[in-house]
Motif scaffolding. Structure first.
Motif, PDB file in Angstrom:
ATOM      1  N   ASP A  55       0.818  -1.218   0.000  1.00 30.97           N
ATOM      2  CA  ASP A  55       0.000   0.000   0.000  1.00 30.97           C
ATOM      3  C   ASP A  55       0.854   1.271   0.000  1.00 30.97           C
ATOM      4  N   GLY A  56       2.182   1.113  -0.087  1.00 26.92           N
ATOM      5  CA  GLY A  56       3.078   2.257  -0.135  1.00 26.92           C
ATOM      6  C   GLY A  56       3.602   2.699   1.224  1.00 26.92           C
ATOM      7  N   SER A  57       3.116   2.091   2.284  1.00 26.25           N
ATOM      8  CA  SER A  57       3.583   2.470   3.617  1.00 26.25           C
ATOM      9  C   SER A  57       4.839   1.691   3.988  1.00 26.25           C
ATOM     10  N   LYS A  58       5.472   2.115   5.068  1.00 22.39           N
ATOM     11  CA  LYS A  58       6.699   1.472   5.540  1.00 22.39           C
ATOM     12  C   LYS A  58       6.514   0.980   6.953  1.00 22.39           C
TER      13      LYS A  58
END
Length: 153
Positions: A55-58
């Motif tokens: 989802d693009g998060s880290k």
């Protein structure tokens, strides 16, 4: 001509600026690339790994291994890369080792010079428990090879 051929340039996002902080304490490299330990709970290595989600998060994972048998003795993942995450992982490692006696002051914990490991919170936590800290030279991953996934003999 570029418009006719539908050619467009792609601009990369600029890297965010980073301000280097001042380390509370930096320790000498007591491990000196001696990645062997004669007994358990003698030498531990620790490092952070960045996890990029779909989802693009880290997320940030802090792991500790025992150099005696290269086993992972603690690992915690969190949304933030903090000294608290390093401290909680070290606490988990200590609690996972039945019979560990920190009063003998024989445990060496080796890390890089990341701000989490040089912070006042983490260094004082280690000092209070009698844990000896050791750190790699800045920008030299070979000093922490077991954690950096660099092949070693």
């Amino acid at each position: 001509m570029n418009t006719e051929m539908q050619l467009f340039s792609i601009s990369r996002k600029k890297k965010p600026t980073y301000e280097h902080g001042v380390a509370h304490k930096v320790y000498e490299n007591k491990l000196n690339q001696n990645f062997r330990a004669d007994e358990i709970n003698q030498k531990w290595c620790t490092d952070f790994t960045y996890l990029f989600l779909t989802d693009g998060s880290k997320r940030y994972n802090c792991t500790i291994i025992d150099l005696h048998d290269r086993s992972v003795i603690a690992s915690i993942t969190d949304r933030n890369i903090t000294a608290d995450l390093a401290k909680r992982t070290l606490e988990k490692a200590i609690h996972s080792q039945p019979g560990i006696d920190l009063s003998k002051r024989k445990l060496l914990v080796h890390s890089d010079q990341g701000s989490q490991y040089t912070s006042k919170e983490f260094t004082e936590f280690c000092e209070d428990l009698g844990i000896t800290q050791s750190m790699s030279k800045a920008g030299y991953p070979y000093d922490n090879a077991p954690m950096e996934d660099i092949s070693i003999p």
